[in-house]
Design a protein around this motif. Structure first.
Motif, short mmCIF file in Angstrom:
data_model
loop_
_atom_site.label_atom_id
_atom_site.label_comp_id
_atom_site.label_asym_id
_atom_site.label_seq_id
_atom_site.Cartn_x
_atom_site.Cartn_y
_atom_site.Cartn_z
N SER A 201 1.14 -6.33 6.76
CA SER A 201 1.95 -6.78 5.53
C SER A 201 3.29 -6.87 5.69
N PRO A 206 4.51 -4.30 -1.19
CA PRO A 206 3.10 -3.21 -1.41
C PRO A 206 2.18 -4.15 -1.28
N HIS A 215 -6.55 -7.66 4.24
CA HIS A 215 -5.58 -6.80 5.11
C HIS A 215 -6.79 -5.96 6.23
N THR A 320 1.78 1.75 0.91
CA THR A 320 2.61 0.82 1.10
C THR A 320 3.32 0.50 -0.18
N ALA A 324 6.83 0.09 2.43
CA ALA A 324 6.25 0.38 3.93
C ALA A 324 5.31 -0.71 4.31
N SER A 325 5.49 -1.38 5.50
CA SER A 325 4.60 -2.28 5.85
C SER A 325 3.60 -1.66 6.88
N VAL A 326 2.19 -2.49 6.88
CA VAL A 326 1.21 -2.17 7.87
C VAL A 326 1.34 -3.00 8.86
#
Ligand code: CA
Length: 402
Positions: A201, A206, A215, A320, A324-326
């Protein structure tokens, strides 16, 4: 949903790896080669690079490149594998690339990017509350408003079978109430389900509940080995640290979400209204999965995943929601899976009620926490299409002295 025919692979029907499952893993046959990607079918592994040479990502030693390709590529490759394994005109060319599972060594099938562990079983959280904070509310005030979690250590996530070296660290001496340093006396397990991110992401964006399946690539089993004495001394006020980070065992097979089509469930009953980003009314993000925990061969617990309060989609949305990204290869785990019954608890601290009620094994011995030489095997099954059973394989580990 893909329509499944019958596979020509002998022994697949009725096994934990039927044609409706096809979990992904990384394997070697000899010790000097680099891992190859495969899917499990019956008691064989199909060598993917050999049968799908046009998909370059399948020639990599881990699943990361393939997982990054996204949902349409995952569906296309899965459909092609099903065709190869069902079309009898392909049998002669494909069969030489089926390797007996008993002859392979399995490897961690992904490069773990970041690792997060949640705490999403209400029964587990209440049991721990009763054990560790008697006389106080079982659940913290925030528990029913957000999925509690912490960021863990990706580098010590290892494949099933990795020896569990008894960790050393600071713990309180029972006699002097002063800290001392030594091997843990309260080594425990936590039976969990892990979720593997395929498509990253963007930072600042989010991931909403409805984007979960865009995802997340698949699911696996996780044993979050825990040193309870180290943990109880160090965890205030910032949470788990060295009592958890010495090893996290991961099952070698990643079950793709497509194999779980028949296992999704509506939300559990909740008595606390949720903020919009976590509100999954009308969705089916729960999952009908039953775990089994064996200690030295004795089944000590069968934790039901269906009753988990927070789903994997909510966990991803929450982790997220601050922007914050994954990344591809991120692994996040459910938290210990415990059901309402005593024989459905996913950790020894619950099963032995903090060491006060030893459990009896089939060999007549008793346990509170793990002893050197003990072996723990966690497995799981979910209902699959057409009456099949989707097996997750297992995650195992044996304790060795420090
Ligand atoms: Ca845990």
């Amino acid at each position: 949903m893909t329509v499944h025919g019958a596979t020509w692979v002998q022994g697949a029907a009725g096994s934990q790896f039927p044609i409706t499952n096809l979990p992904y893993g990384a394997f070697t046959v000899t010790s000097d080669e680099r891992p190859r990607l495969g899917v499990a079918i019956g008691d064989h592994v199909l060598d993917l690079a050999a049968v799908l040479p046009d998909v370059a990502a399948l020639a990599e030693p881990s699943l990361n490149a393939f997982m990054a390709m996204g949902r349409s590529a995952w569906a296309e490759v899965r459909a092609r594998i099903i065709d190869l394994l069902c079309d009898t005109s392909e049998q002669a060319t494909v069969e030489p690339h089926l390797v007996p599972i008993r002859s392979v060594q399995m490897h961690l099938p992904l490069e773990v990017a970041d690792y997060v562990d949640f705490y999403s079983s209400e029964h587990h959280a209440r049991n721990l509350g009763r054990i560790l904070r008697p006389g106080q509310p079982e659940l913290a005030d925030n528990w029913k408003h957000l999925p509690i979690g912490y960021h863990g250590r990706a580098g010590t996530a290892r494949v099933s079978g990795t020896p569990v070296v008894r960790p050393r660290g600071q713990r309180l001496s029972p006699s002097t109430s002063q800290p001392e340093h030594g091997p843990t006396r309260r080594l425990d397990i936590e039976a969990e389900v892990g979720w593997v991110v395929g498509v990253p992401s963007e930072l600042g964006r989010p991931v909403p509940l409805h984007a979960f399946r865009d995802h997340v690539f698949g699911a696996c089993l996780v044993n979050d080995w825990s040193a309870r004495d180290l943990q109880s001394w160090e965890y205030v006020p910032l949470g788990p640290f060295l009592g958890k980070s010495f090893l996290t065992s991961v099952s070698p097979w990643i079950v793709p979400l497509a194999a779980l089509d028949d296992a999704w469930l509506p939300p559990v009953e909740r008595d606390t209204p949720l903020l919009a980003y976590l509100d999954d009314t009308g969705r089916r993000d729960g999952i009908d999965l039953t775990l089994e925990v064996r200690l030295n061969g004795t089944v000590v617990s069968r934790p039901p995943f269906a009753g988990m309060y927070w789903t994997a989609a909510q966990q991803l949305a929450h982790l997220t929601t601050n922007g914050a990204s994954v990344r591809t290869g991120d692994l996040y785990a459910s938290g210990t899976v415990s059901g309402p019954e005593p024989n459905q608890r996913g950790s020894l601290i619950e099963l032995s009620w903090n060491g006060t009620a030893p459990i009896r094994l089939d060999d007549g011995s008793t346990r509170t926490f793990l002893e050197d030489g003990d072996e723990v095997i966690i497995s799981a099954t979910a209902p699959g299409p057409q009456g099949t059973t989707i097996g997750f394989g297992s995650v195992r580990g044996r304790v060795v002295a420090e």
